[in-house]
Design a protein around this motif. Structure first.
Motif, PDB file in Angstrom:
ATOM      1  N   LEU A 210     -19.228  -6.297 -38.882  1.00  0.00           N
ATOM      2  CA  LEU A 210     -18.464  -6.894 -39.984  1.00  0.00           C
ATOM      3  C   LEU A 210     -17.208  -7.602 -39.522  1.00  0.00           C
ATOM      4  O   LEU A 210     -16.725  -8.506 -40.211  1.00  0.00           O
ATOM      5  N   ASP A 211     -16.659  -7.230 -38.382  1.00  0.00           N
ATOM      6  CA  ASP A 211     -15.396  -7.810 -37.941  1.00  0.00           C
ATOM      7  C   ASP A 211     -15.464  -9.327 -37.827  1.00  0.00           C
ATOM      8  O   ASP A 211     -14.484 -10.019 -38.065  1.00  0.00           O
ATOM      9  N   GLY A 212     -16.629  -9.843 -37.461  1.00  0.00           N
ATOM     10  CA  GLY A 212     -16.772 -11.287 -37.308  1.00  0.00           C
ATOM     11  C   GLY A 212     -16.971 -12.038 -38.603  1.00  0.00           C
ATOM     12  O   GLY A 212     -17.098 -13.268 -38.594  1.00  0.00           O
ATOM     13  N   HIS A 213     -16.976 -11.322 -39.743  1.00  0.00           N
ATOM     14  CA  HIS A 213     -17.239 -11.972 -41.031  1.00  0.00           C
ATOM     15  C   HIS A 213     -16.066 -11.877 -41.996  1.00  0.00           C
ATOM     16  O   HIS A 213     -16.203 -12.242 -43.168  1.00  0.00           O
TER      17      HIS A 213
ATOM     18  N   THR B  76     -13.966   0.774 -46.418  1.00  0.00           N
ATOM     19  CA  THR B  76     -14.927   1.783 -45.989  1.00  0.00           C
ATOM     20  C   THR B  76     -16.045   1.157 -45.162  1.00  0.00           C
ATOM     21  O   THR B  76     -16.449   1.707 -44.126  1.00  0.00           O
ATOM     22  N   LEU B  77     -16.572   0.032 -45.612  1.00  0.00           N
ATOM     23  CA  LEU B  77     -17.603  -0.665 -44.844  1.00  0.00           C
ATOM     24  C   LEU B  77     -17.109  -0.951 -43.431  1.00  0.00           C
ATOM     25  O   LEU B  77     -17.831  -0.776 -42.443  1.00  0.00           O
ATOM     26  N   TYR B  78     -15.880  -1.387 -43.352  1.00  0.00           N
ATOM     27  CA  TYR B  78     -15.285  -1.756 -42.065  1.00  0.00           C
ATOM     28  C   TYR B  78     -15.149  -0.535 -41.167  1.00  0.00           C
ATOM     29  O   TYR B  78     -15.345  -0.603 -39.955  1.00  0.00           O
TER      30      TYR B  78
ATOM     31  N   TYR C  24     -28.190 -10.339 -39.259  1.00  0.00           N
ATOM     32  CA  TYR C  24     -27.811  -9.038 -39.813  1.00  0.00           C
ATOM     33  C   TYR C  24     -27.858  -9.018 -41.333  1.00  0.00           C
ATOM     34  O   TYR C  24     -27.537 -10.003 -41.999  1.00  0.00           O
ATOM     35  N   VAL C  25     -28.234  -7.836 -41.863  1.00  0.00           N
ATOM     36  CA  VAL C  25     -28.325  -7.604 -43.306  1.00  0.00           C
ATOM     37  C   VAL C  25     -27.484  -6.385 -43.649  1.00  0.00           C
ATOM     38  O   VAL C  25     -27.633  -5.316 -43.037  1.00  0.00           O
ATOM     39  N   LEU C  26     -26.582  -6.518 -44.627  1.00  0.00           N
ATOM     40  CA  LEU C  26     -25.729  -5.422 -45.085  1.00  0.00           C
ATOM     41  C   LEU C  26     -26.359  -4.749 -46.288  1.00  0.00           C
ATOM     42  O   LEU C  26     -26.766  -5.415 -47.247  1.00  0.00           O
ATOM     43  N   THR C  27     -26.435  -3.417 -46.270  1.00  0.00           N
ATOM     44  CA  THR C  27     -27.009  -2.675 -47.390  1.00  0.00           C
ATOM     45  C   THR C  27     -26.486  -1.242 -47.362  1.00  0.00           C
ATOM     46  O   THR C  27     -25.496  -0.951 -46.677  1.00  0.00           O
TER      47      THR C  27
END
Length: 583
Positions: free
Chosen positions: A196-199, A187-189, A29-32
């Motif tokens: 994201l919960d796993g990070h 906000t990301l969450y 996964y990539v966050l952007t």
């Protein structure tokens, strides 16, 4: 970039043109930002929102990636949303797992790696975290170096010194602008918790999702009072106003709080029965990630409760129990803290006086929302923060204010009378909020200047507001229902609580004002005595006793009784010298 940093990514269209940055969360996964993906898709005319991801250290390979639908929120009005998580077509081995921190500290320095025009190989800049924006979804970053966050940095992670992700760059200005904005982790969450919960670098609660009781709506929300209370607690925890304290107890308060906290955790929400979320009454389901730290205090020592809260908030220290209330001030508000089953702690009294009371006293000023829940009735020492006592909802109390005459056609204690009292209580609660705010401002001004300033009281405005709304929902004149059962006694209790809170706030304001006036009078006397000394040529001769008094009166943390003693000693010295010359 350090060894602990996550792998950096560059977002390209299918033609290889650069549109922004991203961060590898793991090998898949990539966050952007969503607008970075939209620009890349539009420019490359890609089908199915497919883009290319190029990773630092592997410049020759461009990996196809598509949007994760459950983690996609395009930009919304008022600069909200704009979150995207991409999934690589094929997972990459050996990619370190990124760590995301839910909280940040004022003035914390972050590093951002982006791709401004002419630098396809990237550039690192630094910025300082300032504050949330008006919507509460984004955080302002101020420039600290000549290089600025500018176009091409969108989608890049804002990294802490240890490589933890604190946000994602979303809004940039012209190259010379002093400020930019990152999307907060809160906000990301909210928009991308499925991935994201796993990070998360630390869990919001030390209780595993499997340890929470399964929430059953008939048990927790069937009662109209608990239903109204849940709605208003959900609204209060999510509000953008000042911090405060709410305490609830008895009658399922711990189960209600457990349900509320649990539903903010994705793993728990996914494991809960469908009707718990989709079938829940409107307004009773909190947002994911709403709670920053939560602890079930059952059987725990004060140190254990403090340690678990601090770990969730990323505020560990050697003296966490004594430091936590002050360390919370360093965090960007709002911060939501929940302590459940307070009265089942190893030592509930110590837990309150050593840990919870110092936090509660500062909560309105530092933007902390503290929710406390008790199996039994909330104890007397937190009564100003009681939002609901479900164990004894109809305890009668003498009205704090004289009742107005019955409305025409109404009878004493009837619906019309009840409505009039509710309206008056609403005005009283607004008066309490204003008085407490004024008292906090005055105390915050006096406390650093004068020792012995009275301690701030537990703020009552937040709890009174929730209590008033619950009372209104469960029996106002507007409902057309007669004020039976709990409502008259609860209204009496609310009136009494509002009167006590108002008196307490006014007393704190008056005491702080009196201390300030007392210090200023001592300053005035000191200068008057010095003028008298000057008239007789005694300035230099009596310089030491004058400076001893002046240092106390004009330094921070003035010991006022000692300063007044030094002023009087200086006065006597002046009189002795003058009288001696006359003889």
């Amino acid at each position: 970039m350090g060894r602990e940093d996550p792998w950096l990514a560059r977002i390209e269209d299918i033609q290889g043109r650069v549109h922004g940055a991203g961060t590898m969360l793991d090998g898949e996964y990539v966050l952007t930002c969503a607008h970075v993906v939209e620009e890349a898709v539009d420019a490359g005319r890609g089908a199915g929102r497919e883009v290319r991801v190029r990773i630092a250290g592997r410049p020759d390979d461009a990996y196809p990636a598509t949007v994760v639908e459950s983690c996609w929120q395009p930009p919304l009005p008022d600069q909200r949303g704009d979150v995207a998580v991409l999934a690589l077509r094929s997972a990459l081995p050996g990619v370190p797992r990124a760590r995301i921190r839910r909280t940040w500290q004022h003035d914390e320095i972050v590093r951002i790696f982006g791709f401004p025009a002419g630098t396809d190989n990237g550039q690192t800049v630094s910025a300082k975290i300032a504050s949330y924006d008006f919507s509460g979804e984004r955080v302002q970053l101020d420039a600290v170096t000549e290089q600025r966050v500018e176009r091409g940095f969108s989608g890049a992670a804002a990294l802490a010194a240890n490589g933890e992700i604190l946000g994602v760059i979303a809004v940039v200005r012209a190259p010379l602008a002093e400020s930019s904005w990152m999307i907060a982790v809160r906000t990301l969450y909210k928009y991308a918790s499925a991935v994201l919960d796993g990070h998360l670098a630390s869990r919001p609660s030390q209780v595993a999702p499997g340890d929470w009781p399964s929430p059953r709506i008939p048990e927790v929300l069937a009662d109209p009072v608990q239903l109204a209370l849940t709605r208003h607690l959900v609204g209060w925890l999510a509000s953008g106003g000042p911090g405060g304290v709410c305490a609830i107890g008895g009658g399922g308060a711990v189960a209600l709080t457990s349900r509320l906290v649990g539903l903010t955790v994705p793993g728990y929400r996914r494991a809960a029965p469908d009707e718990t979320v989709s079938g829940a009454p409107p307004g009773t389901v909190p947002q994911l990630g709403e709670v920053d730290a939560a602890v079930d205090a059952t059987g725990l020592t004060t140190e254990q409760v403090a340690g678990q809260l601090a770990e969730s908030l990323g505020l560990l220290s050697d003296r966490v129990t004594d430091d936590l209330s002050h360390r919370l001030q360093e965090l960007g508000s709002p911060v939501v803290v929940v302590v459940n089953a307070v009265d089942l702690a190893a030592d509930p009294g110590e837990l309150h006086y050593r840990l919870l009371e110092p936090i509660a006293a500062r909560a309105p000023s530092i933007g902390v929302r503290l929710l406390l829940a008790y199996h039994g009735a909330p104890p007397r020492y937190v009564r100003s923060a009681v939002a609901a006592n479900l164990a004894q909802p109809a305890v009668p109390a003498a009205p704090a204010l004289p009742a107005p005459p019955a409305a025409p056609g109404g009878r004493p204690g009837g619906t019309a009378q009840f409505g009039h009292r509710l309206e008056r209580l609403e005005r009283s609660v607004a008066e309490v909020e204003s008085a407490e705010r004024a008292a906090r401002v005055r105390r915050d001004h006096v406390a650093p200047r004068i020792l012995g300033t009275p301690p701030p009281q537990v703020a009552a405005a937040a709890a009174l507001t929730v209590r008033l709304r619950v009372l209104r929902d469960t029996g106002s004149a507007a409902t057309g229902s007669a004020p039976r059962g709990r409502r008259p006694g609860e209204l009496d209790a609310c009136e009494e609580a509002a009167a006590r809170a108002l008196a307490r706030a006014r007393r704190l304001h008056a005491e702080c004002t009196a201390l300030l006036a007392r210090r200023n009078r001592a300053r005035g006397r000191l200068e008057a005595y010095r003028s008298e000394a000057a008239a007789h040529g005694l300035i230099e001769e009596l310089g030491d006793p004058y400076e001893a008094a002046r240092r106390l009166l004009y330094s921070g943390g003035c010991d006022l009784p000692l300063a007044e003693l030094r002023v009087e000693e200086y006065h006597r010295a002046v009189r002795r010298e003058i009288d001696g010359r006359r003889t």
